[in-house]
Design an enzyme around this catalytic site. Sequence first.
Site, PDB file in Angstrom:
ATOM      1  N   CYS A  21       0.846  -1.184   0.000  1.00  0.00           N
ATOM      2  CA  CYS A  21       0.000   0.000   0.000  1.00  0.00           C
ATOM      3  C   CYS A  21       0.886   1.241   0.000  1.00  0.00           C
ATOM      4  CB  CYS A  21      -0.913   0.014   1.229  1.00  0.00           C
ATOM      5  SG  CYS A  21      -0.042   0.290   2.779  1.00  0.00           S
ATOM      6  N   CYS A  24       3.080   1.895   3.129  1.00  0.00           N
ATOM      7  CA  CYS A  24       4.220   0.978   3.247  1.00  0.00           C
ATOM      8  C   CYS A  24       5.328   1.362   2.289  1.00  0.00           C
ATOM      9  CB  CYS A  24       3.762  -0.464   3.004  1.00  0.00           C
ATOM     10  SG  CYS A  24       2.899  -1.155   4.439  1.00  0.00           S
ATOM     11  N   CYS A 106      -2.831  -4.695   1.498  1.00  0.00           N
ATOM     12  CA  CYS A 106      -1.371  -4.603   1.397  1.00  0.00           C
ATOM     13  C   CYS A 106      -0.721  -5.900   1.850  1.00  0.00           C
ATOM     14  CB  CYS A 106      -0.896  -3.442   2.273  1.00  0.00           C
ATOM     15  SG  CYS A 106       0.881  -3.309   2.417  1.00  0.00           S
ATOM     16  N   CYS A 109       1.528  -4.716   5.452  1.00  0.00           N
ATOM     17  CA  CYS A 109       0.866  -4.308   6.689  1.00  0.00           C
ATOM     18  C   CYS A 109      -0.506  -4.946   6.849  1.00  0.00           C
ATOM     19  CB  CYS A 109       0.740  -2.784   6.755  1.00  0.00           C
ATOM     20  SG  CYS A 109      -0.446  -2.098   5.593  1.00  0.00           S
ATOM     21  N   ASP A 341       8.958   2.209  66.149  1.00  0.00           N
ATOM     22  CA  ASP A 341       8.020   1.499  67.020  1.00  0.00           C
ATOM     23  C   ASP A 341       6.771   2.330  67.255  1.00  0.00           C
ATOM     24  OD1 ASP A 341      10.706   0.275  69.131  1.00  0.00           O
ATOM     25  OD2 ASP A 341       9.894  -0.476  67.230  1.00  0.00           O
TER      26      ASP A 341
END
Lengths: 524, 158
Positions: A21, A24, A106, A109, A341
């Site tokens: 795509c 990409c 694609c 991806c 304490d």
Amino acid sequence: MLSLKEKDRPIVRKLLDAGCCARCVLRFCCVGKYASYQNSCQDINKELLAFLSQADSGQSHDASGQDQADNPPCKKMKLESVRAGEEASAEPPALEAQPDAQPATCVTCLGVLQDFCHQSFVTQVCEVVKKGGYQFDSLLLAVSLPAQLSVREHSCWLHIKKELREKSMCVDKEDVVQVKDAFKWAIQALVGRELGASMLFNSAFEVSIGFTHAETDGDCHFLATACSDCFKPAKNKASVFTRMAVVKALEKISDEEFLRQYPCPPARPATKCTPLETTCLHSSVFIAGRYNKFSRELPQTPWVIDGERRMEGSVEELIAAPLLSSFRADAFNFSSSGREDVDVRTLGNAALFMFSWLCNCEFIESKICSSVQTINASSDKIRVRDLQIVTREAMGRMKEGEEEKTKSYSALIWTKKAITKADLDVIGNIKELKIDQKTPLRVLHRRPLAVRQRTIHSMSASYLDTHHFTLLLRTQAGTYIKEFVHGDFGRTKPNLGGLMETEADILELDVESVDVDWPPAVPE
Amino acid sequence: MKKYMKGKSCEDHCVLQHSNRICVITLAETHPVLRKGSKIKSINYRISDGCSRLNNKVSGKSKRGGQFLTEFAPLCRITCTDNVEYTIFSCIRGRLLEVNEDIIMSPDLLLEKPSTEGYIAVILPKLEESKRVTNSLLTREQYEEVVSKRTTQQPQPC
């Protein structure tokens, strides 16, 4: 506009042919400008095609034959972008668009950078966040992708490795923009705008978006035989093909072996990724501060034995309650630097505490201020100050201080024999006294038996009457003061009684101060 | 610390029990070693060929390795200057945590401060046996009754 160079052309061409795509393609060209990914897929596509059509056939390395082969894919791309353009001019593309109107998914991806980077998906994600009722000023996006994306990425990279290397001497797989990053760059402005929050990498509030793609889960399987030592079955993981394991295997496998076992470029998928339910997570927040304990009947932590409360209240509860209600917390961790304490008061700057919990509301400075006031108003037994947000690492600093700092005490001492002021002068002259303390009998049931060497740095005494005086001491951290005074059956040596040649006992003890400058003071 | 007394034919021991169940074994004031007026020649924690209380080593919070004692387990043997030897007993069931080595070198500590620096040993009873230990001992009042009966019945000291 896309800042692509001449050398990128063969890469763009090859990737578009392979079925990548538009986003990409930008990634593999190492385009680092966020804005480039924020345009719509169709627009980026158009620009890529325009970039390609600028090609001078004389400039490309390939012969004109290559040029011929280019045309059909170009035409196909053009057709698809025109169709997509038609769709774009109508309503924003719905997620369930007709298959033939959409460009193919694609191969790298698997649709993540195609169909999930637009407003309607962002709106979907933000709805989930809003429904949760979280309060936040900033957020960070966490994206989880199926492991096979790494395999497909690797395949595409090998596909254009030659062309990438020719483009630049130092382009490596790491220079290629990751799918995760491109995805975040594409949508984070939209998310931030919709939720009214800034995107910060170190935000405590995390929004997780995940994807799966069952169709191609098998893509990873060949790695198990090729690099078997990377894949160890773990009982609590659904699949042995974790992202980490797959990445590791891809680092190990040789190019030849990979190409033997996996198609290059990757096979075209029939479907796109499915998004998982968006989840939100707040990380732990840490607050530190100082407290004073004015009561001799208040334990540090709730004192409960066999389900029965032995003494009412505790420092922890008095500090935690207002903090819990201000900052919607379900569970919390409370720790303090000294464990005094029940019957010992802590005055001055003596005591540090830290409080942490998974908070789902963001801080405003005023909340801290008001918490301080609420705590101080709630009880006269304690007082807090210097309350501030600190980091997780601060916990370590506090514990470290506990071991190293010196503390100052004041004690009311009783002696069996009658004393004079002269007897007390001797005490004032003692400096850097080293004492050996066996684990006191009063704590021996829950601490290991050991001998601890400690130093009494200095002392001074003020006469009260023939059998009483006030003793001020500065000692090393971890010194048992009570045992130093009465000797604990001779198991602390030397001890005050021995030094004064009488029996001595401690009637009252206060911690006056501690020599540590952390956390920094906060003005009231 | 509360005091509970245990007698064995007049050789009275005093067990100091803390609220955290730790017990310190000491000699009661009526014990012959303290009554006699003669000095101590030696104190020996080696009670048999195979066992010395000095070898007792505990580690960790749960005090692993400590010798487990029953009520009649000997802790040490005290020899006075008149050569009479007395065995000091544990009096309670529990794990031996430590013995007082200071009194070996300075037996006068035992004579002068039997309830503090002259203690004999520290024992940790099991959590579930702690109450039973307390009940097996005499309170101060009960002890004093026994002692007073003793002097009326037998004029000569034990």
